[in-house]
Motif scaffolding. Structure first.
Motif, PDB file in Angstrom:
ATOM      1  N   PHE A  29       0.833  -1.214   0.000  1.00  0.00           N
ATOM      2  CA  PHE A  29       0.000   0.000   0.000  1.00  0.00           C
ATOM      3  C   PHE A  29       0.858   1.251   0.000  1.00  0.00           C
ATOM      4  O   PHE A  29       0.576   2.202  -0.726  1.00  0.00           O
ATOM      5  N   SER A  30       1.906   1.277   0.794  1.00  0.00           N
ATOM      6  CA  SER A  30       2.722   2.482   0.932  1.00  0.00           C
ATOM      7  C   SER A  30       3.422   2.860  -0.371  1.00  0.00           C
ATOM      8  O   SER A  30       3.879   3.990  -0.521  1.00  0.00           O
ATOM      9  N   SER A  31       3.519   1.944  -1.315  1.00  0.00           N
ATOM     10  CA  SER A  31       4.182   2.212  -2.591  1.00  0.00           C
ATOM     11  C   SER A  31       3.270   2.917  -3.584  1.00  0.00           C
ATOM     12  O   SER A  31       3.746   3.404  -4.620  1.00  0.00           O
ATOM     13  N   TYR A  32       1.986   2.968  -3.316  1.00  0.00           N
ATOM     14  CA  TYR A  32       1.022   3.515  -4.262  1.00  0.00           C
ATOM     15  C   TYR A  32       0.726   4.987  -3.998  1.00  0.00           C
ATOM     16  O   TYR A  32       0.645   5.424  -2.839  1.00  0.00           O
ATOM     17  N   ALA A  50      -4.822  13.824  -4.275  1.00  0.00           N
ATOM     18  CA  ALA A  50      -3.961  12.642  -4.260  1.00  0.00           C
ATOM     19  C   ALA A  50      -2.850  12.840  -3.244  1.00  0.00           C
ATOM     20  O   ALA A  50      -2.486  13.981  -2.905  1.00  0.00           O
ATOM     21  N   VAL A  51      -2.312  11.715  -2.784  1.00  0.00           N
ATOM     22  CA  VAL A  51      -1.212  11.770  -1.815  1.00  0.00           C
ATOM     23  C   VAL A  51      -0.170  10.706  -2.164  1.00  0.00           C
ATOM     24  O   VAL A  51      -0.506   9.538  -2.424  1.00  0.00           O
ATOM     25  N   ASN A  52       1.070  11.130  -2.282  1.00  0.00           N
ATOM     26  CA  ASN A  52       2.205  10.218  -2.325  1.00  0.00           C
ATOM     27  C   ASN A  52       3.249  10.815  -1.401  1.00  0.00           C
ATOM     28  O   ASN A  52       3.044  10.821  -0.178  1.00  0.00           O
ATOM     29  N   TRP A  53       4.338  11.375  -1.924  1.00  0.00           N
ATOM     30  CA  TRP A  53       5.269  12.082  -1.052  1.00  0.00           C
ATOM     31  C   TRP A  53       4.830  13.522  -0.824  1.00  0.00           C
ATOM     32  O   TRP A  53       5.433  14.260  -0.043  1.00  0.00           O
ATOM     33  N   LYS A  54       3.769  13.911  -1.533  1.00  0.00           N
ATOM     34  CA  LYS A  54       3.184  15.233  -1.368  1.00  0.00           C
ATOM     35  C   LYS A  54       1.690  15.099  -1.597  1.00  0.00           C
ATOM     36  O   LYS A  54       1.196  14.041  -2.008  1.00  0.00           O
ATOM     37  N   THR A  55       0.975  16.170  -1.322  1.00  0.00           N
ATOM     38  CA  THR A  55      -0.456  16.181  -1.593  1.00  0.00           C
ATOM     39  C   THR A  55      -0.755  17.116  -2.761  1.00  0.00           C
ATOM     40  O   THR A  55      -0.080  18.132  -2.950  1.00  0.00           O
ATOM     41  N   THR A  56      -1.761  16.739  -3.532  1.00  0.00           N
ATOM     42  CA  THR A  56      -2.188  17.517  -4.690  1.00  0.00           C
ATOM     43  C   THR A  56      -3.705  17.644  -4.631  1.00  0.00           C
ATOM     44  O   THR A  56      -4.399  16.680  -4.317  1.00  0.00           O
ATOM     45  N   ARG A  64     -10.421  23.447   1.778  1.00  0.00           N
ATOM     46  CA  ARG A  64     -11.629  22.837   2.351  1.00  0.00           C
ATOM     47  C   ARG A  64     -11.445  21.342   2.574  1.00  0.00           C
ATOM     48  O   ARG A  64     -11.963  20.792   3.547  1.00  0.00           O
ATOM     49  N   PHE A  65     -10.736  20.682   1.681  1.00  0.00           N
ATOM     50  CA  PHE A  65     -10.540  19.225   1.766  1.00  0.00           C
ATOM     51  C   PHE A  65      -9.089  18.934   2.157  1.00  0.00           C
ATOM     52  O   PHE A  65      -8.167  19.656   1.763  1.00  0.00           O
ATOM     53  N   THR A  66      -8.907  17.841   2.898  1.00  0.00           N
ATOM     54  CA  THR A  66      -7.570  17.384   3.253  1.00  0.00           C
ATOM     55  C   THR A  66      -7.467  15.885   3.022  1.00  0.00           C
ATOM     56  O   THR A  66      -8.273  15.116   3.565  1.00  0.00           O
ATOM     57  N   ILE A  67      -6.480  15.492   2.229  1.00  0.00           N
ATOM     58  CA  ILE A  67      -6.225  14.066   2.014  1.00  0.00           C
ATOM     59  C   ILE A  67      -5.081  13.643   2.925  1.00  0.00           C
ATOM     60  O   ILE A  67      -4.126  14.395   3.142  1.00  0.00           O
ATOM     61  N   SER A  68      -5.201  12.450   3.473  1.00  0.00           N
ATOM     62  CA  SER A  68      -4.139  11.909   4.322  1.00  0.00           C
ATOM     63  C   SER A  68      -4.144  10.387   4.191  1.00  0.00           C
ATOM     64  O   SER A  68      -5.096   9.805   3.679  1.00  0.00           O
ATOM     65  N   ARG A  69      -3.067   9.781   4.654  1.00  0.00           N
ATOM     66  CA  ARG A  69      -2.978   8.327   4.579  1.00  0.00           C
ATOM     67  C   ARG A  69      -2.335   7.773   5.833  1.00  0.00           C
ATOM     68  O   ARG A  69      -1.523   8.447   6.471  1.00  0.00           O
ATOM     69  N   ASP A  70      -2.701   6.547   6.168  1.00  0.00           N
ATOM     70  CA  ASP A  70      -2.111   5.826   7.280  1.00  0.00           C
ATOM     71  C   ASP A  70      -1.595   4.512   6.705  1.00  0.00           C
ATOM     72  O   ASP A  70      -2.389   3.596   6.428  1.00  0.00           O
ATOM     73  N   ALA A  96      -2.502   4.128  -7.737  1.00  0.00           N
ATOM     74  CA  ALA A  96      -1.639   4.137  -8.919  1.00  0.00           C
ATOM     75  C   ALA A  96      -0.191   3.906  -8.496  1.00  0.00           C
ATOM     76  O   ALA A  96       0.256   4.463  -7.503  1.00  0.00           O
ATOM     77  N   MET A  97       0.524   3.127  -9.294  1.00  0.00           N
ATOM     78  CA  MET A  97       1.946   2.915  -9.042  1.00  0.00           C
ATOM     79  C   MET A  97       2.726   3.832  -9.975  1.00  0.00           C
ATOM     80  O   MET A  97       2.706   3.673 -11.181  1.00  0.00           O
ATOM     81  N   ASN A  98       3.398   4.810  -9.403  1.00  0.00           N
ATOM     82  CA  ASN A  98       4.223   5.751 -10.159  1.00  0.00           C
ATOM     83  C   ASN A  98       3.479   6.434 -11.313  1.00  0.00           C
ATOM     84  O   ASN A  98       3.895   6.334 -12.475  1.00  0.00           O
ATOM     85  N   PRO A  99       2.379   7.115 -11.025  1.00  0.00           N
ATOM     86  CA  PRO A  99       1.673   7.793 -12.113  1.00  0.00           C
ATOM     87  C   PRO A  99       2.492   8.927 -12.698  1.00  0.00           C
ATOM     88  O   PRO A  99       3.186   9.637 -11.975  1.00  0.00           O
TER      89      PRO A  99
END
Length: 121
Positions: A29-32, A50-56, A64-70, A96-99
């Motif tokens: 999961f952490s790779s996506y 979207a979230v990977n090493w940054k948020t977009t 207004r919206f915040t994306i986060s991951r655990d 997605a893997m490396n979009p």
């Protein structure tokens, strides 16, 4: 193989808040890159965040919206505040893997079934 299951949608009044969750199966999961998209009736599917090493974020939800991951719980969240009627849509979680282009739906390999968000006046 990754399976995604969204939850947390519902009916809320304008100005209210909802938190969407997306639980993922799989050990990588952490790779996506994890994304949220939405689709309103009669409209094309639209990138939200979207979230990977940054948020977009799409411009209309910034602030207004915040994306986060655990990555321990294999879950991605979308906290939605100050909701507006135009936020009404089915919201989809995707992985997605490396979009190459994070906002492009075709870059995502796995999708959830969607959860309905309805914002009333």
């Amino acid at each position: 193989q990754v399976q995604l299951v969204e939850s947390g949608g519902g009916l809320v009044q304008a100005g209210g808040s909802l938190r969407l969750s997306c639980a993922a199966s799989g050990r990588t999961f952490s790779s996506y890159t994890m994304g949220w998209f939405r689709q309103a009736p009669g409209k094309e599917r639209e990138f939200v965040a979207a979230v990977n090493w940054k948020t977009t974020y799409i411009t209309s939800v910034k602030g207004r919206f915040t994306i986060s991951r655990d990555d321990v719980k294999n879950t991605v969240y979308l906290q939605m505040n100050s909701l507006k009627p135009e936020d009404t849509a089915v919201y989809y979680c995707a992985a997605a893997m490396n979009p190459y282009e994070v906002p492009r739906p075709s870059e995502y390999d796995y999708w959830g079934q969607g959860t309905q968000v309805t914002v009333s006046l």
